[in-house]
Design a protein around this motif. Structure first.
Motif, PDB file in Angstrom:
ATOM      1  N   GLN A 257       0.878  -1.088  -0.178  1.00 52.08           N
ATOM      2  CA  GLN A 257      -0.073  -0.040  -0.128  1.00 52.08           C
ATOM      3  C   GLN A 257       0.856   1.266   0.168  1.00 52.08           C
ATOM      4  O   GLN A 257       2.152   0.951   0.366  1.00 52.08           O
ATOM      5  N   PRO A 258       0.252   2.741  -0.366  1.00 45.53           N
ATOM      6  CA  PRO A 258       1.326   3.681  -0.529  1.00 45.53           C
ATOM      7  C   PRO A 258       1.782   3.995   1.002  1.00 45.53           C
ATOM      8  O   PRO A 258       1.268   3.563   1.979  1.00 45.53           O
ATOM      9  N   LEU A 259       2.746   4.583   1.007  1.00 43.16           N
ATOM     10  CA  LEU A 259       3.421   4.918   2.330  1.00 43.16           C
ATOM     11  C   LEU A 259       3.020   6.197   2.361  1.00 43.16           C
ATOM     12  O   LEU A 259       3.264   7.311   1.784  1.00 43.16           O
ATOM     13  N   GLY A 260       2.444   6.601   3.547  1.00 46.90           N
ATOM     14  CA  GLY A 260       1.571   7.843   3.944  1.00 46.90           C
ATOM     15  C   GLY A 260       0.215   7.996   3.141  1.00 46.90           C
ATOM     16  O   GLY A 260      -0.265   7.245   2.786  1.00 46.90           O
ATOM     17  N   GLU A 261      -0.170   9.256   3.002  1.00 49.62           N
ATOM     18  CA  GLU A 261      -1.187   9.718   2.533  1.00 49.62           C
ATOM     19  C   GLU A 261      -1.192  10.301   1.275  1.00 49.62           C
ATOM     20  O   GLU A 261      -2.242  10.563   0.687  1.00 49.62           O
ATOM     21  N   THR A 262       0.054  10.584   0.615  1.00 52.25           N
ATOM     22  CA  THR A 262       0.026  11.341  -0.704  1.00 52.25           C
ATOM     23  C   THR A 262       0.798  10.650  -1.633  1.00 52.25           C
ATOM     24  O   THR A 262       2.015  10.097  -1.242  1.00 52.25           O
ATOM     25  N   LEU A 263       0.540  10.786  -3.098  1.00 48.31           N
ATOM     26  CA  LEU A 263       1.346  10.412  -4.084  1.00 48.31           C
ATOM     27  C   LEU A 263       1.493  11.637  -5.075  1.00 48.31           C
ATOM     28  O   LEU A 263       0.460  12.322  -5.329  1.00 48.31           O
ATOM     29  N   GLY A 264       2.634  12.025  -5.509  1.00 47.42           N
ATOM     30  CA  GLY A 264       3.015  13.101  -6.350  1.00 47.42           C
ATOM     31  C   GLY A 264       4.000  14.096  -5.546  1.00 47.42           C
ATOM     32  O   GLY A 264       3.904  14.308  -4.309  1.00 47.42           O
ATOM     33  N   ASN A 265       4.729  14.690  -6.431  1.00 42.62           N
ATOM     34  CA  ASN A 265       5.945  15.368  -5.795  1.00 42.62           C
ATOM     35  C   ASN A 265       5.770  16.422  -4.668  1.00 42.62           C
ATOM     36  O   ASN A 265       6.233  16.374  -3.619  1.00 42.62           O
ATOM     37  N   ALA A 266       4.842  17.583  -5.191  1.00 42.99           N
ATOM     38  CA  ALA A 266       4.633  18.661  -4.181  1.00 42.99           C
ATOM     39  C   ALA A 266       3.952  18.224  -3.006  1.00 42.99           C
ATOM     40  O   ALA A 266       4.114  18.596  -1.771  1.00 42.99           O
ATOM     41  N   MET A 267       2.875  17.130  -3.403  1.00 41.35           N
ATOM     42  CA  MET A 267       2.229  16.662  -1.955  1.00 41.35           C
ATOM     43  C   MET A 267       2.704  16.096  -1.147  1.00 41.35           C
ATOM     44  O   MET A 267       2.853  16.382   0.154  1.00 41.35           O
ATOM     45  N   GLU A 268       3.943  15.347  -1.867  1.00 40.70           N
ATOM     46  CA  GLU A 268       4.796  14.403  -0.810  1.00 40.70           C
ATOM     47  C   GLU A 268       5.633  15.500  -0.080  1.00 40.70           C
ATOM     48  O   GLU A 268       6.051  15.112   1.002  1.00 40.70           O
ATOM     49  N   PHE A 269       6.298  16.466  -0.928  1.00 44.77           N
ATOM     50  CA  PHE A 269       7.126  17.521  -0.051  1.00 44.77           C
ATOM     51  C   PHE A 269       6.352  17.964   1.119  1.00 44.77           C
ATOM     52  O   PHE A 269       6.732  18.210   2.377  1.00 44.77           O
ATOM     53  N   ASN A 270       5.027  18.433   0.828  1.00 44.15           N
ATOM     54  CA  ASN A 270       4.297  18.874   1.905  1.00 44.15           C
ATOM     55  C   ASN A 270       4.192  17.833   3.115  1.00 44.15           C
ATOM     56  O   ASN A 270       4.217  18.262   4.331  1.00 44.15           O
ATOM     57  N   GLU A 271       4.022  16.788   2.669  1.00 44.01           N
ATOM     58  CA  GLU A 271       3.768  15.706   3.728  1.00 44.01           C
ATOM     59  C   GLU A 271       5.189  15.334   4.668  1.00 44.01           C
ATOM     60  O   GLU A 271       4.733  15.264   5.737  1.00 44.01           O
ATOM     61  N   ALA A 272       6.164  15.462   4.075  1.00 38.97           N
ATOM     62  CA  ALA A 272       7.403  15.494   4.566  1.00 38.97           C
ATOM     63  C   ALA A 272       7.630  16.596   5.681  1.00 38.97           C
ATOM     64  O   ALA A 272       8.073  16.271   6.691  1.00 38.97           O
ATOM     65  N   VAL A 273       7.195  17.747   5.078  1.00 40.53           N
ATOM     66  CA  VAL A 273       7.459  18.924   5.928  1.00 40.53           C
ATOM     67  C   VAL A 273       6.448  18.654   7.419  1.00 40.53           C
ATOM     68  O   VAL A 273       6.662  19.021   8.580  1.00 40.53           O
ATOM     69  N   GLU A 274       5.196  18.223   7.031  1.00 43.51           N
ATOM     70  CA  GLU A 274       4.284  17.885   8.480  1.00 43.51           C
ATOM     71  C   GLU A 274       5.062  16.818   9.223  1.00 43.51           C
ATOM     72  O   GLU A 274       5.068  17.014  10.554  1.00 43.51           O
ATOM     73  N   VAL A 275       5.701  16.078   8.911  1.00 37.45           N
ATOM     74  CA  VAL A 275       6.274  14.887   9.549  1.00 37.45           C
ATOM     75  C   VAL A 275       7.621  15.574  10.295  1.00 37.45           C
ATOM     76  O   VAL A 275       7.714  15.245  11.569  1.00 37.45           O
ATOM     77  N   LEU A 276       8.274  16.351   9.741  1.00 38.78           N
ATOM     78  CA  LEU A 276       9.399  17.218  10.245  1.00 38.78           C
ATOM     79  C   LEU A 276       8.822  18.144  11.357  1.00 38.78           C
ATOM     80  O   LEU A 276       9.668  18.667  12.103  1.00 38.78           O
ATOM     81  N   SER A 277       7.582  18.534  11.397  1.00 38.96           N
ATOM     82  CA  SER A 277       6.955  19.547  12.145  1.00 38.96           C
ATOM     83  C   SER A 277       6.296  18.520  13.332  1.00 38.96           C
ATOM     84  O   SER A 277       5.536  19.232  14.331  1.00 38.96           O
ATOM     85  N   GLY A 278       6.647  17.176  13.606  1.00 41.81           N
ATOM     86  CA  GLY A 278       6.125  16.402  14.771  1.00 41.81           C
ATOM     87  C   GLY A 278       4.800  16.052  14.348  1.00 41.81           C
ATOM     88  O   GLY A 278       3.931  15.463  15.390  1.00 41.81           O
ATOM     89  N   GLU A 279       4.040  16.275  13.021  1.00 45.43           N
ATOM     90  CA  GLU A 279       2.778  15.679  12.723  1.00 45.43           C
ATOM     91  C   GLU A 279       2.692  14.646  11.490  1.00 45.43           C
ATOM     92  O   GLU A 279       3.683  14.095  11.441  1.00 45.43           O
ATOM     93  N   GLY A 280       1.794  14.567  10.681  1.00 42.59           N
ATOM     94  CA  GLY A 280       1.983  14.032   9.543  1.00 42.59           C
ATOM     95  C   GLY A 280       1.656  12.187   9.842  1.00 42.59           C
ATOM     96  O   GLY A 280       1.275  11.924  10.911  1.00 42.59           O
ATOM     97  N   PRO A 281       1.565  11.425   8.824  1.00 52.42           N
ATOM     98  CA  PRO A 281       1.147  10.109   8.848  1.00 52.42           C
ATOM     99  C   PRO A 281       1.990   9.275   9.766  1.00 52.42           C
ATOM    100  O   PRO A 281       3.194   9.324   9.635  1.00 52.42           O
ATOM    101  N   PRO A 282       1.385   8.556  10.824  1.00 52.69           N
ATOM    102  CA  PRO A 282       2.319   7.756  11.789  1.00 52.69           C
ATOM    103  C   PRO A 282       3.342   6.980  10.872  1.00 52.69           C
ATOM    104  O   PRO A 282       4.411   6.644  11.378  1.00 52.69           O
ATOM    105  N   ALA A 283       3.076   6.297   9.590  1.00 51.75           N
ATOM    106  CA  ALA A 283       3.709   5.236   9.052  1.00 51.75           C
ATOM    107  C   ALA A 283       5.169   5.979   8.438  1.00 51.75           C
ATOM    108  O   ALA A 283       6.261   5.537   8.583  1.00 51.75           O
ATOM    109  N   VAL A 284       5.003   7.170   8.011  1.00 49.35           N
ATOM    110  CA  VAL A 284       6.151   8.002   7.596  1.00 49.35           C
ATOM    111  C   VAL A 284       7.146   8.325   8.829  1.00 49.35           C
ATOM    112  O   VAL A 284       8.296   8.070   8.592  1.00 49.35           O
ATOM    113  N   ARG A 285       6.476   8.704   9.899  1.00 50.34           N
ATOM    114  CA  ARG A 285       7.219   9.137  11.084  1.00 50.34           C
ATOM    115  C   ARG A 285       8.028   7.710  11.439  1.00 50.34           C
ATOM    116  O   ARG A 285       9.007   7.711  11.922  1.00 50.34           O
TER     117      ARG A 285
END
Length: 451
Positions: A257-285
């Motif tokens: 299954q996909p890792l995290g909640e987004t597929l696509g370059n800018a969307m994945e960039f945004n999701e990475a920033v969420e994880v770097l901010s202590g948030e974001g999908p648990p699997a990515v963290r």
């Protein structure tokens, strides 16, 4: 061109043709023959079409461990190495992580600045998208102005300043791999254990690392779709890395299954920033922290994995990792708003019945992102960084009819109507489904340990 030069050129061409035929029929190339092919490719005596033929022959026939080690060494020696003195002078270990590529994999964007915030140097030489999976450089270039084409001197200077960079292999670092990497994407020769091993390790050895951790993905969204193939690749990486003096460990991780909640370059960039901010999908963290903890233990920054994971979690939660990421983006010329702009919602896929999510057809999801402009069909294609898919469900999740499963983001009507294909890419069953663990197996030597 004089007659002697013409004769040498014809002789080389005949030799190359013979070597291609030898490998195509399952023969074992000698060290000298592999060196001749790689050196000839770098200096223009071996053409792209000949190297494409070699890649296909290797993909079909494989290589022995000796051949893989020799190919890796030849690709490493086709260029220069990153200087080591800056890390040694500051007493900082130098480590890196690499993934074999998976749908929604944005781990590198989080892991490099996270480890740099822990006083570890991370010179990350990355690539672009191969096949249906996005590349780390493509994701970072969603930020306007971001430069991945750093010189060796710029890499070293940024490593001294920030403790990390993420850049492409320059013409001076494993140039043979740089050229072959692009050919593999458009010739259907991505999923070769020998070529993957040589490609990854030639770049990582050029970075003069103390330790490397590999994320080898297995499942429908990975190049290695069978567990046996993932184990074979993992053992190849560990064997060749150790033989070249680079301690290499592997985590085999789920890509059904996909890792995290987004597929696509800018969307994945945004999701990475969420994880770097202590948030974001648990699997990515979770996966980021597991991989980074492995490296901290390998180079003795922390005494054990629990201590490492505590340190890494603090750096994510207190903003240190995000600050280092922002500094890295600025240092490499990037500017970005928070979050990056993405394409508008174009279509929505909802559950057609009540039940449990049992599987994703990740190939369909990945192909859709490529077809709407988020990936490359052929060498030189321009990517639309803003398009992609948001994934609202996970394997094992209970859904009701009408619940949102996917949202497609693009600017115009795709050439193919993907609504039915995307709906068919998610299977819903009547009975509860047990999800496979994110981390399936750990390999730190040619013996294996299981989670």
């Amino acid at each position: 061109m004089n007659s002697a030069s013409q004769l040498r050129k014809r002789t080389l061409h005949m030799n190359v043709a013979q070597l291609l035929s030898k490998k195509r029929h399952g023969g074992e190339l000698t060290d000298a023959e592999i060196s001749l092919l790689i050196q000839g490719y770098c200096d223009g005596r071996v053409a792209d079409y000949q190297m494409s033929a070699l890649a296909m022959a290797i993909c079909l026939q494989g290589m022995t461990p000796r051949e893989v080690a020799t190919l890796t060494k030849a690709m490493l020696e086709s260029g220069e190495r990153l200087p080591r003195e800056s890390s040694d002078r500051r007493g900082r270990p130098r480590v890196d992580k690499h993934s074999t590529g998976g749908l929604g994999d944005k781990i590198s964007l989080v892991l490099a600045p996270l480890l740099a915030a822990c006083d570890v140097d991370v010179p990350m030489i990355s690539g672009r998208g191969l096949g249906l999976t996005g590349g780390t450089l493509d994701k970072l270039e969603s930020a306007a102005g971001f430069r991945s084409d750093l010189t060796i001197q710029q890499m070293d200077a940024q490593l001294q300043q920030l403790g990390t960079f993420i850049a492409g292999a320059s013409e001076k670092i494993a140039p043979a791999d740089r050229r072959l990497y692009a050919l593999r994407d458009v010739t259907g020769t991505v999923d070769s254990v020998a070529l993957i091993t040589a490609s990854i390790l030639s770049k990582k050895l050029a970075a003069n690392l103390d330790a490397l951790v590999m994320d080898v993905k297995v499942g429908s969204g990975a190049f290695m779709q069978r567990m046996d193939d993932a184990v074979e690749l993992s053992q190849s990486l560990v064997r060749v890395g150790a033989g070249a003096g680079l301690p290499t460990s592997v985590l085999i991780t789920d890509m059904d299954q996909p890792l995290g909640e987004t597929l696509g370059n800018a969307m994945e960039f945004n999701e990475a920033v969420e994880v770097l901010s202590g948030e974001g999908p648990p699997a990515v963290r979770e996966l980021t922290v597991e991989l980074a903890a492995n490296l901290l233990c390998q180079v003795n920054v922390t005494p054990d994995r629990d201590t490492a994971m505590d340190l890494l979690s603090r750096k994510l939660d207190d903003g240190s990792a995000r600050q280092r990421f922002e500094e890295m983006i600025r240092a490499q010329g990037g500017s970005w708003t928070k979050p990056l702009k993405i394409a508008p919602e174009f279509s929505k896929i909802d559950a057609h019945c009540d039940g449990y999510i049992s599987r994703f057809d990740c190939r369909v999801l990945g192909q859709c992102v490529v077809d709407i402009g988020g990936g490359r069909r052929q060498l030189g294609d321009t990517i639309d960084h803003s398009v992609g898919i948001r994934v609202h469900a996970r394997v094992g999740q209970r859904v009701n009819k009408g619940d949102r499963l996917l949202t497609l983001h693009c600017h115009r009507e795709p050439a193919t109507d993907y609504s039915s294909a995307l709906r068919g890419a998610i299977e819903i069953v009547d009975v509860p489904v047990e999800c496979r663990p994110l981390i399936i197996q750990r390999i730190d030597s040619l013996s294996t340990t299981y989670r």
